[in-house]
Design an enzyme around this catalytic site. Structure first.
Site, PDB file in Angstrom:
ATOM      1  N   HIS A 129       0.834  -1.213   0.000  1.00 50.18           N
ATOM      2  CA  HIS A 129       0.000   0.000   0.000  1.00 50.18           C
ATOM      3  C   HIS A 129       0.866   1.260   0.000  1.00 50.18           C
ATOM      4  O   HIS A 129       1.940   1.284   0.630  1.00 50.18           O
ATOM      5  CB  HIS A 129      -0.902  -0.020   1.247  1.00 50.18           C
ATOM      6  CG  HIS A 129      -1.903   1.092   1.281  1.00 50.18           C
ATOM      7  ND1 HIS A 129      -1.743   2.228   2.052  1.00 50.18           N
ATOM      8  CD2 HIS A 129      -3.084   1.241   0.628  1.00 50.18           C
ATOM      9  CE1 HIS A 129      -2.798   3.022   1.884  1.00 50.18           C
ATOM     10  NE2 HIS A 129      -3.616   2.442   1.025  1.00 50.18           N
ATOM     11  N   SER A 330      -9.717 -14.428  -0.043  1.00 48.96           N
ATOM     12  CA  SER A 330      -9.948 -12.987  -0.179  1.00 48.96           C
ATOM     13  C   SER A 330     -11.277 -12.707  -0.875  1.00 48.96           C
ATOM     14  O   SER A 330     -11.721 -13.492  -1.721  1.00 48.96           O
ATOM     15  CB  SER A 330      -8.795 -12.390  -0.999  1.00 48.96           C
ATOM     16  OG  SER A 330      -9.137 -11.102  -1.450  1.00 48.96           O
TER      17      SER A 330
HETATM   18  C1  LIG Z   1      -3.216  -3.053   2.541  1.00 49.39           C
HETATM   19  C2  LIG Z   1      -3.550  -1.683   3.067  1.00 49.39           C
HETATM   20  N1  LIG Z   1      -2.778  -1.129   3.994  1.00 49.39           N
HETATM   21  C3  LIG Z   1      -3.026   0.082   4.501  1.00 49.39           C
HETATM   22  C4  LIG Z   1      -4.121   0.810   4.089  1.00 49.39           C
HETATM   23  C5  LIG Z   1      -4.335   2.182   4.657  1.00 49.39           C
HETATM   24  O1  LIG Z   1      -5.446   2.247   5.437  1.00 49.39           O
HETATM   25  P1  LIG Z   1      -6.100   3.644   5.862  1.00 49.39           P
HETATM   26  O2  LIG Z   1      -6.681   4.235   4.623  1.00 49.39           O
HETATM   27  O3  LIG Z   1      -7.078   3.218   6.885  1.00 49.39           O
HETATM   28  O4  LIG Z   1      -5.032   4.495   6.433  1.00 49.39           O
HETATM   29  C6  LIG Z   1      -4.982   0.265   3.117  1.00 49.39           C
HETATM   30  C7  LIG Z   1      -6.152   1.005   2.661  1.00 49.39           C
HETATM   31  O5  LIG Z   1      -6.880   0.640   1.818  1.00 49.39           O
HETATM   32  C8  LIG Z   1      -4.681  -1.011   2.589  1.00 49.39           C
HETATM   33  O6  LIG Z   1      -5.434  -1.575   1.633  1.00 49.39           O
END
Ligand SMILES: Cc1ncc(COP(=O)(O)O)c(C=O)c1O
Length: 383
Positions: A129, A330
């Site tokens: 991400h 998933s």
């Molecule tokens: C794998 C992953 N990690 C982290 C995040 C970040 O989350 P947030 O938007 O709650 O900060 C996301 C958001 O979609 C995600 O898909």
């Protein structure tokens, strides 16, 4: 309660009232057409609205008394207990707090890692991400991106060979527990096998389980990602599978790591163990209510029905010639990049040559059938 709210709106001008009414209507319409982003809409926290009239603030460590007592630390600890149960953690060896969401949880994991291994190199895959690359910049951490396999899982060979080159530097590894686009899981046991093979004694593994942290515990034969694997910290979102009108999440970690970073702050009469100072005290109430009213069995049912619907979606898309697929653990349905009109209408997520839809508890067959119809209608349309 409703009449008080209506009365308070009377303080606004007619123009402002109309503006709010239109905004509400527009949000209602938009909320019905979200297929690409994982935010459950199956919640009703209205019995808790009374708490919104208080200046609740969960500043400080949830496990310690603070001089500011308008907090929901007791409830927050119960929420953390639920997550620790789901991740094979235990209160004596693990710790956590309620965050603003996945990004803060990832930041906390990498912050702990940097404090423990200041010289470390962070390894993360191409499918990680975007919050992680941002956090690496914020924390000024040395890092190397690792290739991903086509299905979104980290390329273990690339990881092994890259760590081998820097064997004298402790690795800090971000394991994706459900990648954003493909829902792929990087297996912690496999990563640990590589570290063992290379005889690396000091390392840190953070699991980014934003969405799948509330999916995998409810599926049989799901890849192991929890504390039983020895992972050092895990971030899970609350507004995704649980559902909340305010973004939230939890970060969980080995307690011993947190002891290393804690600082006593006289001003709040507590230890400074969290990233945010002032913290949301309402979202712990929402998550607590969700766990109390749905229970783990309720979430298991929700997750399993999402999986069934995801299967239906994959099959229905395949039948109209769209090469859709999903990982068995998933609810993210991956497809080739669709026409932009369809992407926009259904708020689908796109990245490079793929789009995805994520089956959440509020998604039903009608949504999928309407999407299929839109895909067929848009066939051959110019972008
Ligand atoms: C794998 C992953 N990690 C982290 C995040 C970040 O989350 P947030 O938007 O709650 O900060 C996301 C958001 O979609 C995600 O898909």
């Amino acid at each position: 309660m409703v009449s008080t709210r209506v009365k308070k709106l009377e303080l606004l001008s007619n123009e402002d009232k109309a503006y709010l009414t239109n905004l509400r209507e527009e949000l209602n319409i938009q909320a019905k057409q979200v297929l690409g982003y994982p935010c459950s809409q199956v919640f009703d926290y209205s019995p808790l609205y009374d708490f919104l009239s208080l200046p609740i603030n969960n500043i400080g460590d949830p496990y310690l008394a603070s001089s500011f007592r308008v907090n929901t630390h007791e409830i927050e600890k119960q929420v953390l207990d639920e997550f620790l149960t789901l991740t094979s953690g235990d209160k004596s060896n693990h710790w956590g707090y309620v965050t603003n969401g996945g990004t803060e949880g990832n930041m906390y994991g990498l912050f702990l890692a940097r404090e423990l291994l200041p010289q470390g190199i962070v390894y993360y895959s191409e499918e990680t991400h975007y919050s992680v690359t941002k956090i690496l910049r914020v924390l000024n951490l040395r890092n190397i991106m690792i290739r991903s396999q086509d299905d979104g899982v980290i390329d273990y060979d690339d990881l092994r060979e890259t760590i081998r080159i820097y064997r004298d530097v402790p690795p800090i590894i971000i394991a994706n527990i459900g990648t954003t686009m493909k829902g792929a899981v990087d297996e912690i046991n496999r990563i640990k096998g590589i570290l063992k093979e290379l005889s690396i004694p000091n390392y840190y593994i953070h699991g980014d389980a934003a969405l799948s942290g509330m999916i995998l515990p409810f599926l049989q034969q799901a890849p192991a990602f929890d504390f039983s694997t020895g992972v050092d910290s895990i971030a899970i979102s609350g507004h995704k599978m649980i559902g909340s009108p305010i973004p939230c999440g939890v970060v969980l970690s080995k307690r011993a790591h947190v002891e290393r970073i804690a600082r006593l702050v006289e001003y709040v009469g507590s230890r400074d163990t969290t990233i945010s100072g002032s913290r949301n005290g309402v979202t712990p109430l929402f998550m607590w209510y969700a766990f109390k009213t749905k229970g783990h069995d309720g979430f298991r049912e929700l997750v399993q029905s999402c999986i069934q619907l995801a299967d239906f979606a994959v099959q229905a898309l395949n039948e109209i010639g769209i090469l859709a697929w999903r990982h068995p653990y998933s609810t993210t349905v991956v497809m080739p990049r669709l026409n932009l009109t369809v992407v926009k209408k259904w708020q689908l997520a796109i990245y490079k040559d793929i789009s995805h839809m994520i089956i959440m508890p509020n998604v039903n067959r009608q949504h999928i059938e309407s999407l299929l119809k839109d895909i067929q209608d848009s066939d051959g349309e110019e972008e």
